[in-house]
Design an enzyme around this catalytic site. Structure first.
Site, mmCIF file in Angstrom:
data_model
loop_
_atom_site.group_PDB
_atom_site.id
_atom_site.type_symbol
_atom_site.label_atom_id
_atom_site.label_comp_id
_atom_site.label_asym_id
_atom_site.label_seq_id
_atom_site.Cartn_x
_atom_site.Cartn_y
_atom_site.Cartn_z
ATOM 1 C CG HIS A 141 -1.769 1.138 1.462
ATOM 2 N ND1 HIS A 141 -3.141 1.061 1.437
ATOM 3 C CD2 HIS A 141 -1.474 2.427 1.756
ATOM 4 C CE1 HIS A 141 -3.651 2.259 1.690
ATOM 5 N NE2 HIS A 141 -2.658 3.100 1.901
ATOM 6 C CD GLU A 142 1.814 3.422 3.712
ATOM 7 O OE1 GLU A 142 2.070 4.547 3.216
ATOM 8 O OE2 GLU A 142 0.758 3.203 4.322
ATOM 9 C CG HIS A 145 0.255 6.078 -0.545
ATOM 10 N ND1 HIS A 145 -0.831 6.686 -1.136
ATOM 11 C CD2 HIS A 145 -0.201 5.568 0.633
ATOM 12 C CE1 HIS A 145 -1.897 6.561 -0.352
ATOM 13 N NE2 HIS A 145 -1.539 5.881 0.725
ATOM 14 C CD GLU A 192 -4.836 6.154 2.374
ATOM 15 O OE1 GLU A 192 -4.743 5.014 2.853
ATOM 16 O OE2 GLU A 192 -3.859 6.862 2.135
#
Length: 395
Positions: A141-142, A145, A192
């Protein structure tokens, strides 16, 4: 990441995962993420503020703070996290592995920040809460980003939120900053959903992603929780109540930097069942070297189509009302009254179920049974912690 580094990742983790060489972030970005970002950049004064803040943000100080007061993940410290990080960068083909730090904080949280180069920070609360596969999805997930370039805007959001608190006593100054903060939060909530998708592409285990979101919502009591029941909460949340509840949902969401956890889980599961996701897993996805040829018009069209579909298929009372109005359902005043009061039945008067004008009988415009707002049947709906800045786990 060098070629030798890439080769060393082929045996990590123990089970093979598909790698997406040259993948563009467009492959997993939520349409609302792109449209919200375009709207953000068009916000009056944003470009000027952004250029000014780029030179003022204490990014160097931030890096020194984490370097001095957190534990940097490496081959010598938190080795298992380092392997997950490098593996995530290998799968998404992110050439430079961003630094990652573990910060002492019981609150489960993670974030990707930085203007020049992204930094990933995870808290001890998150590390202790999640198992290996769940943590892999959060790190993915990060990294998502970082690949999408979200870290820049996340950093500015944190900075502006802090500034807004300090100048709250200046009426106009606070209003101007809060307008930008609100726009940033709206974009970040959509980003997100994109990063959740990136986490799924890295972990390639939907159940692990679902478990991680459940734990962020309900703690480390997995034996007491059920994925299907958790997803049912999202459905109940969307379609429950009347128009007053829809307004309350909006007010509850505005101060948050993240979507609600059940909503994230439902959105991610839905995406995992789409043809787009399957095409990516089959190796058919947009490439980074094609980004420069991407049509802005096509991106707008895709975003507009997404929003139209979301309104059309939503079970939320407000969204259904918007769809009815857009579809020419008529008698706006009567619909608003009945939606706010929760009344579905009609009366003999105007807009009621009798023969009066606009009623459900033979009167003019009498196309329904008189229960305004029920002219159409319900259609099926269309993915970190509490979600306030600096954000919950997997932000």
């Amino acid at each position: 990441m060098t070629e030798s580094s890439h080769e060393s990742r082929e045996n990590v983790p123990s089970r093979q995962r598909r790698r997406f060489a040259g993948i563009s972030s467009r492959a997993y970005e939520h349409p609302a993420d792109r449209s919200a970002l375009v709207a953000l950049r068009k916000l009056s004064g944003f470009d000027t503020v952004f250029k000014t803040l780029s030179g003022l943000l204490p990014e160097r100080s931030l890096r020194l703070l984490f370097l001095s007061d957190s534990v940097r993940v490496s081959d010598a410290q938190f080795v298992h996290l380092n392997e997950m990080l490098r593996d995530a960068c290998y799968i998404l083909d992110l050439e430079k592995v961003p630094p990652m730090y573990v910060n002492q904080d019981p609150q489960p949280n993670a974030m990707c920040i930085g203007l020049d180069e992204p930094i990933i920070v995870v808290t001890t609360g998150l590390v202790e809460l999640l198992d290996e596969e769940e943590m892999r999805a959060v790190i993915g997930h990060e990294v998502g980003h970082a690949l999408s370039g979200h870290a820049v805007y996340r950093t500015i959001l944190l900075f502006l939120t802090n500034i807004a608190l300090k100048v709250a006593w200046i009426p106009l100054g606070n209003v101007a900053i809060m307008a930008i903060v609100t726009a940033l939060r709206e974009w970040f909530r959509k980003s997100e959903l994109s990063a959740d998708r990136a986490g799924l592409l890295v972990g390639q285990d939907l159940q692990a992603s679902m478990r991680g979101l459940m734990k962020i919502a309900g703690g480390n009591h997995l034996h007491e929780m059920n994925v299907d029941a958790f997803l049912a909460q999202a459905d109940e949340y969307e379609k429950g109540g009347d128009l007053r509840d829809s307004v309350l949902k909006i007010l509850n969401l505005l101060p948050r930097s993240h979507p609600f956890t059940t909503v994230r889980a439902a959105e991610l599961k839905k995406w995992s069942e789409t043809r787009d996701y399957q095409r990516i897993m089959d190796g058919h996805y947009p490439r980074r070297d094609e980004d420069k040829d991407t049509s802005v018009t096509d991106s707008f069209r895709e975003s507009a189509t997404h929003y139209a579909d979301a309104v059309r298929s939503s079970k939320d009372p407000l969204m259904k009302l918007v769809g009815d109005i857009a579809g020419g359902a008529g008698d706006l005043g009567g619909k608003l009254r009945d939606k706010f009061t929760g009344q579905g039945g009609g009366t003999a008067g105007k807009g009621g179920g009798g023969a009066g004008k606009g009623g459900g009988g033979a009167g003019k415009d009498g196309a329904t049974d008189g229960s305004t707002g029920s002219a159409r049947p319900e259609e099926p709906g269309d993915p970190d912690g509490p979600g306030t800045a600096p954000g919950p786990a997997g932000s």
